[in-house]
Design an enzyme around this catalytic site. Structure first.
Site, PDB file in Angstrom:
ATOM      1  N   PHE A 147       4.141  -8.548  -4.657  1.00 59.98           N
ATOM      2  CA  PHE A 147       3.733  -7.260  -4.667  1.00 59.98           C
ATOM      3  C   PHE A 147       4.445  -6.523  -3.623  1.00 59.98           C
ATOM      4  O   PHE A 147       4.331  -6.650  -2.282  1.00 59.98           O
ATOM      5  CB  PHE A 147       2.248  -7.256  -4.023  1.00 59.98           C
ATOM      6  N   ASP A 233       9.704  -7.774   3.396  1.00 60.68           N
ATOM      7  CA  ASP A 233       8.825  -6.895   2.877  1.00 60.68           C
ATOM      8  C   ASP A 233       7.723  -7.582   4.037  1.00 60.68           C
ATOM      9  O   ASP A 233       6.997  -8.325   3.467  1.00 60.68           O
ATOM     10  CB  ASP A 233       8.424  -6.696   1.635  1.00 60.68           C
ATOM     11  N   LYS A 275       2.026   0.047   6.720  1.00 58.63           N
ATOM     12  CA  LYS A 275       0.623  -0.096   7.075  1.00 58.63           C
ATOM     13  C   LYS A 275       0.356  -0.187   8.636  1.00 58.63           C
ATOM     14  O   LYS A 275      -0.015   1.048   9.102  1.00 58.63           O
ATOM     15  CB  LYS A 275       0.291  -1.623   6.427  1.00 58.63           C
TER      16      LYS A 275
HETATM   17  C1  PLP Z   1       0.531  -2.601   0.869  1.00 57.77           C
HETATM   18  C2  PLP Z   1       1.878  -3.367   0.456  1.00 57.77           C
HETATM   19  C3  PLP Z   1       2.941  -2.515  -0.158  1.00 57.77           C
HETATM   20  C4  PLP Z   1       2.697  -1.070  -0.476  1.00 57.77           C
HETATM   21  O1  PLP Z   1       2.400  -0.119   0.509  1.00 57.77           O
HETATM   22  P1  PLP Z   1       1.911   1.338   0.051  1.00 57.77           P
HETATM   23  O2  PLP Z   1       1.471   1.910   1.316  1.00 57.77           O
HETATM   24  O3  PLP Z   1       0.378   1.003  -0.560  1.00 57.77           O
HETATM   25  O4  PLP Z   1       2.692   2.050  -0.664  1.00 57.77           O
HETATM   26  C5  PLP Z   1       4.192  -3.058  -0.153  1.00 57.77           C
HETATM   27  N1  PLP Z   1       4.425  -4.244  -0.059  1.00 57.77           N
HETATM   28  C6  PLP Z   1       3.425  -5.118   0.613  1.00 57.77           C
HETATM   29  C7  PLP Z   1       3.754  -6.450   1.024  1.00 57.77           C
HETATM   30  C8  PLP Z   1       2.215  -4.402   0.934  1.00 57.77           C
HETATM   31  O5  PLP Z   1       1.082  -5.359   1.230  1.00 57.77           O
END
Ligand code: PLP
Length: 426
Positions: A147, A233, A275
């Site tokens: 994700f 990520d 985040k």
């Molecule tokens: C939440 C998340 C995203 C996307 O972030 P948004 O601010 O919702 O666009 C990308 N990668 C990971 C691992 C996430 O948990």
């Protein structure tokens, strides 16, 4: 907030969202109105422990006074200049965050998905400039069940049919391999047009899937050997969530001030954050890399009107200070161990829960029922009734990710709520 919205009930407010808002989420039926630390309150004044923390954006706790103060002070000074001009906060922030995480350069963005898109662009351009890859054949390897966000390119390499189906045509240039599978990565890297491997150190949305202890190190070594970029990520796993500053720090024993110990730290070539970078007070994301990679970005090649705005970076700086000063990584590690220990004691005599997994305060329990069943959803409804908010991810998995400012006493109170609730389903 106007007078009229304050007197509306939860039911009425949910109806308004459903009537006038696109149905792109399926929220748990609870309407939150206020938050402080580990707690949130609904419009009727009922208090809950927040065990989602806005998907780990609120690691520092709701409305952290230091973060709110910097938001308020900066909002009264200047909020947005655009990058057409310099602003008096950005240079200081750039210096602060690059020292904090140990990279030469940062590229500031707003949301997580934007930062992932940015990393993809940097990686592709680096491969074409530094390695001479032809544009049409440049490839980025990604993991099964990843994700990384919701943009058209990102969903192009997702295997979540709900996220993907009907949104084609898809962006080419990606290859998906099984997660936590070194042999698969080795095989994928045989292709000599691979530019990078984009991966979550722990797959959060997939259900807090933690790889083998040596997986990331072997990923990094393989990428290094093939001269392709290892892109981490850490939008969900970063900023102290998993009991160290970053999940790629491993079991380092630093005091929240990442010392990047050679024996535990698996350094990515590109680090993606979002985040909790702002403690949930403002959308702030970042891509970090060293000069030899980041130099491919030149004026005109990439940008964002809000990226690096003085308000966002002021908030991010205080959010990072809070993580360090309050030793949130250490707290997450200690409480996470306690949480899994307590949950394992329960699971030993449970028919409803088959396992607990995770690191630091990013954990999940697996419910002993099919992913299509509504057991996990019903458990979350009952947890809500008992004053704790969590949400199923992938049907039969419930993620538990409270703010990292939690005390041991509060955690034990939460464990009691969770166990009492699960007991009702045995
Ligand atoms: C939440 C998340 C995203 C996307 O972030 P948004 O601010 O919702 O666009 C990308 N990668 C990971 C691992 C996430 O948990």
């Amino acid at each position: 907030m106007t007078e009229s919205t304050q007197i509306l009930s939860s039911r009425e407010l949910m109806d308004l969202e459903n009537k006038h808002g696109a149905h792109n989420y399926h929220p748990l039926p609870v309407v939150l109105d206020r938050g402080e630390g580990v707690y949130v309150w609904d419009v009727e004044g009922k208090r809950y422990y927040d065990f989602l923390s806005a998907y780990s954006a609120v690691n520092q706790g709701h409305c952290h006074p230091r973060i709110v103060k910097s938001l308020q002070e900066q909002a009264e000074k200047i909020t947005l200049t655009s990058r057409a001009f310099y602003n008096s906060n950005l240079g200081l922030y750039d210096q602060y965050i690059t020292e904090y995480f140990g990279f030469d350069k940062v590229l500031p963005m707003n949301t997580g998905a934007e930062a992932v898109e940015t990393a993809i662009k940097i990686c592709r351009k680096w491969a074409q400039e530094a390695k001479g890859y032809p544009q049409e054949r440049t490839k980025i390897v990604v993991a099964e069940n990843n994700f990384h966000g919701r943009t058209t390119t990102i969903i192009s390499f997702s295997n979540d049919e709900e996220a993907r189906s009907g949104f084609g045509p898809y962006t080419p240039g990606f290859e998906r391999i099984p997660y936590n599978d070194i042999a698969a990565l080795e095989a994928a890297l045989e292709d000599d047009h691979v530019a990078g491997f984009l991966v979550e150190p722990i797959q959060g949305e997939a259900g807090v899937v933690t790889p083998d202890a040596d997986y990331l190190r072997r990923v990094r070594d393989l990428c290094k050997a093939k001269d392709v970029l290892f892109i981490a990520d850490e939008i969900q796993t970063g900023i102290a969530r998993t009991g160290s500053l970053l999940a790629v720090c491993g079991n380092c024993s630093c005091e929240g001030n990442c010392e990047r110990q050679a024996d535990t730290y698996v350094r990515p070539d590109i680090l993606i954050l979002g985040k909790a970078l702002s403690g949930g007070a403002y959308p702030v994301s970042a891509v970090l890399a060293d000069d030899e990679v980041m130099h491919v970005i030149k004026p005109g090649t990439h940008g964002s009107t809000f990226g690096g705005n003085p308000l966002g970076v002021a908030v991010a700086m205080s959010a990072l200070e809070v993580v360090r000063d309050e030793k949130l990584a250490q707290n997450a590690r200690r409480l996470g161990e306690l949480f899994r220990e307590k949950m394992n004691e329960y699971i030993d005599r449970s028919k409803v829960v088959s396992l607990v997994r995770g690191r630091g305060l990013l954990n999940a329990i697996v419910i002993n029922d099919s992913p299509e069943s509504d057991t996990a959803w019903n458990i979350c409804l009952r947890l809500r009734d008992h004053g704790l908010l969590a949400k199923p991810t992938h049907g039969n998995i419930i993620r538990f990710a409270p703010p990292l400012v939690m005390t041991e006493e509060q955690l034990l109170d939460c464990v009691a709520i969770i166990q009492r609730t699960l007991q009702e389903f045995e």
